[in-house]
Design an enzyme around this catalytic site. Structure first.
Site, PDB file in Angstrom:
ATOM      1  N   TYR A 183       0.684  -1.431   0.147  1.00  0.00           N
ATOM      2  CA  TYR A 183       0.307   0.433  -0.160  1.00  0.00           C
ATOM      3  C   TYR A 183       0.945   0.930  -0.072  1.00  0.00           C
ATOM      4  O   TYR A 183       0.628   2.159  -0.531  1.00  0.00           O
ATOM      5  CB  TYR A 183      -1.314  -0.134   1.132  1.00  0.00           C
ATOM      6  CG  TYR A 183      -1.545  -0.970   1.032  1.00  0.00           C
ATOM      7  CD1 TYR A 183      -3.215  -0.693  -0.044  1.00  0.00           C
ATOM      8  CD2 TYR A 183      -1.760  -2.287   1.568  1.00  0.00           C
ATOM      9  CE1 TYR A 183      -4.283  -1.831  -0.316  1.00  0.00           C
ATOM     10  CE2 TYR A 183      -3.094  -3.375   1.123  1.00  0.00           C
ATOM     11  CZ  TYR A 183      -4.233  -2.353   0.205  1.00  0.00           C
ATOM     12  OH  TYR A 183      -4.879  -3.743  -0.262  1.00  0.00           O
ATOM     13  N   VAL A 200      -9.670   3.739  -4.528  1.00  0.00           N
ATOM     14  CA  VAL A 200      -8.838   3.360  -2.920  1.00  0.00           C
ATOM     15  C   VAL A 200      -8.130   5.121  -2.908  1.00  0.00           C
ATOM     16  O   VAL A 200      -8.200   5.658  -2.483  1.00  0.00           O
ATOM     17  CB  VAL A 200      -8.010   3.166  -1.704  1.00  0.00           C
ATOM     18  CG1 VAL A 200      -9.175   1.766  -1.791  1.00  0.00           C
ATOM     19  CG2 VAL A 200      -7.197   2.414  -2.931  1.00  0.00           C
ATOM     20  N   ASP A 201      -7.984   5.124  -3.868  1.00  0.00           N
ATOM     21  CA  ASP A 201      -7.327   6.948  -4.712  1.00  0.00           C
ATOM     22  C   ASP A 201      -8.456   8.057  -4.386  1.00  0.00           C
ATOM     23  O   ASP A 201      -9.516   7.611  -3.942  1.00  0.00           O
ATOM     24  CB  ASP A 201      -6.740   6.958  -6.543  1.00  0.00           C
ATOM     25  CG  ASP A 201      -8.173   6.419  -7.208  1.00  0.00           C
ATOM     26  OD1 ASP A 201      -9.185   7.890  -7.288  1.00  0.00           O
ATOM     27  OD2 ASP A 201      -7.739   5.881  -8.191  1.00  0.00           O
ATOM     28  N   ARG A 232       1.627   1.446  -3.658  1.00  0.00           N
ATOM     29  CA  ARG A 232       0.582   2.250  -4.077  1.00  0.00           C
ATOM     30  C   ARG A 232      -0.015   3.395  -3.163  1.00  0.00           C
ATOM     31  O   ARG A 232      -0.282   4.271  -4.856  1.00  0.00           O
ATOM     32  CB  ARG A 232      -0.955   1.253  -4.366  1.00  0.00           C
ATOM     33  CG  ARG A 232      -0.984  -0.046  -3.661  1.00  0.00           C
ATOM     34  CD  ARG A 232      -1.095  -0.167  -5.069  1.00  0.00           C
ATOM     35  NE  ARG A 232      -0.286  -0.519  -6.156  1.00  0.00           N
ATOM     36  CZ  ARG A 232       0.987  -0.826  -6.343  1.00  0.00           C
ATOM     37  NH1 ARG A 232       0.787  -1.834  -5.209  1.00  0.00           N
ATOM     38  NH2 ARG A 232       1.769  -0.544  -6.675  1.00  0.00           N
ATOM     39  N   GLY A 275     -15.664   1.775 -15.439  1.00  0.00           N
ATOM     40  CA  GLY A 275     -14.363   1.316 -15.460  1.00  0.00           C
ATOM     41  C   GLY A 275     -14.667  -0.377 -14.166  1.00  0.00           C
ATOM     42  O   GLY A 275     -13.659   0.506 -13.596  1.00  0.00           O
ATOM     43  N   THR A 276     -15.499  -0.458 -14.302  1.00  0.00           N
ATOM     44  CA  THR A 276     -15.776  -1.473 -13.280  1.00  0.00           C
ATOM     45  C   THR A 276     -15.477  -3.271 -14.173  1.00  0.00           C
ATOM     46  O   THR A 276     -16.640  -3.041 -14.513  1.00  0.00           O
ATOM     47  CB  THR A 276     -15.890  -1.296 -11.780  1.00  0.00           C
ATOM     48  OG1 THR A 276     -16.082  -2.357 -11.585  1.00  0.00           O
ATOM     49  CG2 THR A 276     -17.435  -1.245 -12.358  1.00  0.00           C
ATOM     50  N   SER A 277     -15.239  -4.383 -13.494  1.00  0.00           N
ATOM     51  CA  SER A 277     -15.402  -6.136 -14.156  1.00  0.00           C
ATOM     52  C   SER A 277     -16.026  -5.637 -13.311  1.00  0.00           C
ATOM     53  O   SER A 277     -16.543  -7.296 -14.075  1.00  0.00           O
ATOM     54  CB  SER A 277     -13.333  -6.422 -13.819  1.00  0.00           C
ATOM     55  OG  SER A 277     -13.467  -6.422 -12.570  1.00  0.00           O
ATOM     56  N   HIS A 323     -14.294   0.796  -1.022  1.00  0.00           N
ATOM     57  CA  HIS A 323     -13.306   0.205  -0.670  1.00  0.00           C
ATOM     58  C   HIS A 323     -12.293   0.774   0.528  1.00  0.00           C
ATOM     59  O   HIS A 323     -11.305   0.421   0.771  1.00  0.00           O
ATOM     60  CB  HIS A 323     -12.409  -0.943  -1.646  1.00  0.00           C
ATOM     61  CG  HIS A 323     -13.647  -1.805  -1.961  1.00  0.00           C
ATOM     62  ND1 HIS A 323     -13.210  -2.291  -3.999  1.00  0.00           N
ATOM     63  CD2 HIS A 323     -14.504  -2.362  -1.766  1.00  0.00           C
ATOM     64  CE1 HIS A 323     -14.142  -3.338  -3.384  1.00  0.00           C
ATOM     65  NE2 HIS A 323     -14.817  -3.485  -2.821  1.00  0.00           N
TER      66      HIS A 323
HETATM   67  P1  OAD Z   1     -10.478  -4.351 -12.430  1.00  0.00           P
HETATM   68  O1  OAD Z   1      -9.286  -4.463 -12.664  1.00  0.00           O
HETATM   69  O2  OAD Z   1     -11.273  -5.410 -12.063  1.00  0.00           O
HETATM   70  O3  OAD Z   1     -11.414  -3.380 -14.022  1.00  0.00           O
HETATM   71  C1  OAD Z   1     -10.791  -2.755 -14.252  1.00  0.00           C
HETATM   72  C2  OAD Z   1     -12.281  -2.459 -15.301  1.00  0.00           C
HETATM   73  O4  OAD Z   1     -11.856  -0.719 -16.059  1.00  0.00           O
HETATM   74  C3  OAD Z   1     -12.340  -4.204 -16.356  1.00  0.00           C
HETATM   75  O5  OAD Z   1     -13.554  -3.872 -16.993  1.00  0.00           O
HETATM   76  C4  OAD Z   1     -11.481  -2.888 -17.917  1.00  0.00           C
HETATM   77  O6  OAD Z   1     -12.057  -2.973 -19.275  1.00  0.00           O
HETATM   78  C5  OAD Z   1     -12.259  -1.456 -17.814  1.00  0.00           C
HETATM   79  N1  OAD Z   1     -11.051  -0.380 -18.396  1.00  0.00           N
HETATM   80  C6  OAD Z   1      -9.822  -0.129 -18.202  1.00  0.00           C
HETATM   81  N2  OAD Z   1      -9.547   0.781 -18.408  1.00  0.00           N
HETATM   82  C7  OAD Z   1     -10.403   1.419 -18.809  1.00  0.00           C
HETATM   83  C8  OAD Z   1     -10.105   3.085 -19.541  1.00  0.00           C
HETATM   84  N3  OAD Z   1      -9.492   3.661 -19.525  1.00  0.00           N
HETATM   85  N4  OAD Z   1     -11.415   3.496 -19.198  1.00  0.00           N
HETATM   86  C9  OAD Z   1     -12.560   2.469 -18.424  1.00  0.00           C
HETATM   87  N5  OAD Z   1     -12.664   1.366 -18.140  1.00  0.00           N
HETATM   88  C10 OAD Z   1     -11.542   1.059 -18.500  1.00  0.00           C
HETATM   89  O7  OAD Z   1     -10.650  -2.802 -11.023  1.00  0.00           O
HETATM   90  P2  OAD Z   1     -12.814  -2.630 -10.407  1.00  0.00           P
HETATM   91  O8  OAD Z   1     -13.595  -3.115 -10.874  1.00  0.00           O
HETATM   92  O9  OAD Z   1     -12.538  -1.417  -9.974  1.00  0.00           O
HETATM   93  O10 OAD Z   1     -10.446  -3.739  -4.699  1.00  0.00           O
HETATM   94  O11 OAD Z   1     -12.160  -3.726  -8.971  1.00  0.00           O
HETATM   95  C11 OAD Z   1     -12.686  -3.784  -8.389  1.00  0.00           C
HETATM   96  C12 OAD Z   1     -12.011  -4.321  -7.026  1.00  0.00           C
HETATM   97  O12 OAD Z   1     -11.073  -5.754  -6.714  1.00  0.00           O
HETATM   98  C13 OAD Z   1     -11.120  -3.378  -6.419  1.00  0.00           C
HETATM   99  O13 OAD Z   1     -11.697  -2.142  -5.976  1.00  0.00           O
HETATM  100  C14 OAD Z   1     -10.265  -3.346  -6.238  1.00  0.00           C
HETATM  101  C15 OAD Z   1      -9.917  -4.434  -6.504  1.00  0.00           C
HETATM  102  O14 OAD Z   1      -9.380  -6.007  -6.176  1.00  0.00           O
HETATM  103  C16 OAD Z   1      -9.753  -4.194  -3.440  1.00  0.00           C
HETATM  104  O15 OAD Z   1      -8.697  -4.279  -3.059  1.00  0.00           O
HETATM  105  C17 OAD Z   1     -10.260  -4.208  -1.926  1.00  0.00           C
END
Ligand code: OAD
Length: 228
Positions: free
Chosen positions: A53, A88-89, A56, A170-172, A104
């Site tokens: 961390y 977390v940013d 990060r 921007g979340t998977s 988170h």
């Molecule tokens: P992920 O890394 O799982 O997903 C990132 C998403 O962003 C994917 O769907 C990519 O396709 C998309 N992406 C990539 N580049 C992009 C861009 N320029 N614009 C828009 N989207 C883009 O990240 P999170 O879904 O945020 O938790 O992950 C969820 C949680 O898993 C995080 O908060 C963290 C992690 O483990 C903890 O650490 C507790």
């Protein structure tokens, strides 16, 4: 004013230079979750977790919000905007968004290991063994680790239920309970999903998938939901 609720993830900060977790070369390609992001990891190897961390935090301190973060600030002119972020940013806050719920945790805060209500702003990027809270116990990163409760989830669900428009950016949608929020959106309310790759969700009739990076996707969203 209509309520616009946004669920953001690592992808919104990608164009600012922060790594996502699950893309190719993402953080979880280089670190094992169970080594750095669980309570067990903290018990086993506090130094490794602190260092993960610290790195990060050090990196996040060098980046700036991008046009997608600023677009969400701009939308406050037309909507009552609440951002529920998994990030977390602090780029939403630096951009100027007024209502940000961190599901988170927050990288730039530390927390007592004795009393979770004791949360501190950090003045440096580094958290070390021996840094203590006011009760004399070790400080830990103010992060929700895998296997821990998500204290902000209740409020996030309430806000989501009240949304007139819900935006996922921007979340998977791979991590629960955050990913489950889409199921709390009221029946028939529009949901926009902005992501260059389709997240793991079956698209329903009220969902519009904008297959773009966050910055371009936000421009398209704004055209869709305002007259601009
Ligand atoms: P992920 O890394 O799982 O997903 C990132 C998403 O962003 C994917 O769907 C990519 O396709 C998309 N992406 C990539 N580049 C992009 C861009 N320029 N614009 C828009 N989207 C883009 O990240 P999170 O879904 O945020 O938790 O992950 C969820 C949680 O898993 C995080 O908060 C963290 C992690 O483990 C903890 O650490 C507790």
């Amino acid at each position: 004013m209509k309520k616009l609720v946004v669920l953001s993830g690592a992808g919104i900060s990608a164009e600012s230079g922060i790594s996502t977790f699950r893309d190719n070369g993402g953080l979880w390609d280089n670190f094992r979750i169970e080594d750095v992001a669980t309570p067990e990891a903290w018990q086993r190897n506090q130094e490794l977790v602190l260092d993960f961390y610290n790195q990060r935090r050090k990196q996040a301190a060098t980046v700036k919000p991008n046009a997608a973060h600023y677009a969400l600030v701009e939308l406050e002119k037309d909507f009552d905007v609440t951002i529920i972020t998994q990030n977390v940013d602090n780029l939403h806050e630096i951009a100027g968004s007024s209502n940000v719920i961190h599901l988170h945790g927050e990288l730039f805060k530390s927390r007592s290991t004795k009393n979770p209500d004791l949360v501190y702003e950090m003045s440096s990027w580094e958290l070390k063994t021996g840094d203590l809270c006011e009760l004399g116990s070790q400080l830990r990163p103010h992060i929700v680790w895998f296997g821990e409760e998500v204290p902000m989830m209740e409020i996030a669900m309430e806000v989501t239920e009240e949304a007139d428009i819900f935006v996922v950016v921007g979340t998977s949608l791979a991590v629960y309970p955050a990913a489950g929020l889409v199921h709390y959106v009221g029946a028939g309310k529009p949901i926009y999903i902005i992501d260059p790759a389709k997240p793991d969700i079956s698209l329903k009739s009220n969902m519009t998938f904008i297959q773009e990076k966050a910055t371009t996707g936000m421009e398209i969203l704004i055209k869709n939901i305002t007259n601009k």
